[in-house]
Write an enzyme that holds these catalytic residues in place. Sequence first.
Site, PDB file in Angstrom:
ATOM      1  NE  ARG A   1      39.399  56.730  77.245  1.00 51.11           N
ATOM      2  CZ  ARG A   1      38.340  56.267  77.898  1.00 51.11           C
ATOM      3  NH1 ARG A   1      37.607  57.073  78.635  1.00 51.11           N
ATOM      4  NH2 ARG A   1      38.004  55.002  77.810  1.00 51.11           N
TER       5      ARG A   1
ATOM      6  CB  SER B   1      34.799  60.507  78.884  1.00 51.47           C
ATOM      7  OG  SER B   1      33.535  60.027  79.279  1.00 51.47           O
TER       8      SER B   1
ATOM      9  CD  GLU C   1      29.940  70.809  74.707  1.00 55.96           C
ATOM     10  OE1 GLU C   1      29.053  71.588  74.328  1.00 55.96           O
ATOM     11  OE2 GLU C   1      29.704  69.669  75.145  1.00 55.96           O
TER      12      GLU C   1
ATOM     13  CG  PHE D   1      31.316  67.746  71.690  1.00 54.55           C
ATOM     14  CD1 PHE D   1      30.291  67.657  70.755  1.00 54.55           C
ATOM     15  CD2 PHE D   1      31.359  66.836  72.721  1.00 54.55           C
ATOM     16  CE1 PHE D   1      29.331  66.663  70.863  1.00 54.55           C
ATOM     17  CE2 PHE D   1      30.407  65.835  72.835  1.00 54.55           C
ATOM     18  CZ  PHE D   1      29.385  65.748  71.906  1.00 54.55           C
TER      19      PHE D   1
END
Lengths: 274, 318
Positions: free
Chosen positions: B12, B39, B60, B85
């Site tokens: 990430r 994040s 989202e 998500f």
Amino acid sequence: MVATETTEELAAKARRIRRHIITMVTEAQSGHPGGSLSSVEILTALFFRVMQHDPSNAADPDRDRFVLSKGHCTPVYYGALTEAGYFPVEEIVTFRQLNSRLQGHSKVGTVPGVEMSAGSLGQGLSYSIGQALAARLDGRDYRTFCLLGDGECQEGSNWEAFMSAGFYELDNLCAIIDRNGVQNDWFVDETMPLGALDAKLEAFGWHAVTVDGHDIDALLAAFDEAQRTKGCPTVIIARTVKGKGVSFMENDPAWHGKGPSPEQAEQALAEIGE
Amino acid sequence: MTTTSAPPAATREALGRTLVKLRNDGLDIVVVDADLGNSTTARKFRDEFPDRFFTVGIAEQNMIGVAAGLAAAGKIAFCSTFSVFMPGRCFDQIRVGVAQPQLNVKMVASHAGISVGEDGISAQAIEDLALMCSLPGVNVIGPADVVEAEQAIEVAARTPGPFYIRTGRSKLPQIYDESYRFELGKAHVLRPGGDATIIANGLLVHAAVEAADTLSQDGIDCRVLNMATLRPLDEGAIVAAARETGCIVTAEEHLIGTGLSAMVSQVVTANAPVPMNAVGLTGYAESGKSNELLEKYGLTASDIVREVKAVIERKGQS
């Protein structure tokens, strides 16, 4: 720009678009006449007076955008596009047929002028916000118009979009809600009422205008007000009649999504007039 | 190729800094965020280019739609959230709004798999690759380390069309150094070998390499393919592996039978049927530390070793 000068000429355009709608859903024996007929004057005002667009240069980056969020109402969309010159009128009889460019729900890359792939409700306003943010970022002065159904406003994703358009103060964005009061199964107020849409959207940071959605002069005034409103997006709540212009379709949920018989079509065309 | 001496990093971490670099290179990048930018590391982009970073809050579906509109207006539209998500909450928006019109939307989804750990099953995406691979025309990538993730993000930015890139939360040793060149749709051969092939992606590439090293001590010469790209799938590498090594084990931090294992199986059975075993998940996991979960739910090098030995036993049997 496509500009039709007089109110009489706009009314004539509206009649022609209504006739196209009846032709399309009759030939296809499917499609959505009710919500198409209710929004004829809205599209007429936009395509023939309000929007800056050029059918011979449909991909012009500076064109005003029309986003049909209620993507099943393609008959009125194709009717307006063909009247504006985006594709030959002879093609409308291919609506919903195999190998046709006129897909049941709007799809980009088919006929010029279709701005967004739609047909699943509650997506067009988010898309319009993206277009409006891009205009601001690039310093372009095009405007984005997004047509939603009132039943469609039951989709929660719209409220995510309403919230963010208000937050971003998108005064280059104008939403129009076709408040025809009928959804797929039944009446909106007896299914899941929307209540005071104007107050709700004002609370979300929008300027709200309510008009008679079949009065072209009133619509033009509302679009003018939207253009002059700075610092927030404008929503035009257009009070309309589902199936407008065809007596047996008006305000009858049964005509949300089906085609008329040839005899019914004949009657419909007679009522609409030339 | 072996693990480099670079400090461990999570895949990430590639996102924010790579987007900043690409914008500095002149790419017309914008980012749409849904309150997880810290994040996913997308928020680093906001620090440098605040006018090109749009947050929509915890929304989202709107994120995908706004990104689609920006892409339709000519932007390279990145959006990021957790991998539970991205397809889970936004599947219809992605299907109709991005995949069908083939818009230039780049979805980078972090915190994939059970290695996200303590939050438990609602936060552990083990179905996302299946969902994304079910959409025609969407490029799907699960990088193995941060170097590959950076390159995959750059390839996505420079290649028209929709992309889904899956990244993780856990810090991992780096497999690749800067000399590596990620190629979209090409498996990367990490170990040559002729006795069996391990085809892995993401986190499980690390376990696959470790397993191959263990197996070589038993005289088993194992090929290891990093199948970072799931769509478009490198069918040639899969068919060659089947023909040249005679058996295959897939390894993924995802549900078996819906992601990598299913896609490799389809290619193998259609072209060069050989025995296959799969290392992956068979259901939802639970809260726990990343390494504890990988151990309990069978996603370790020793699980791969066991499956390779088992599948070799089946070679030549009908």
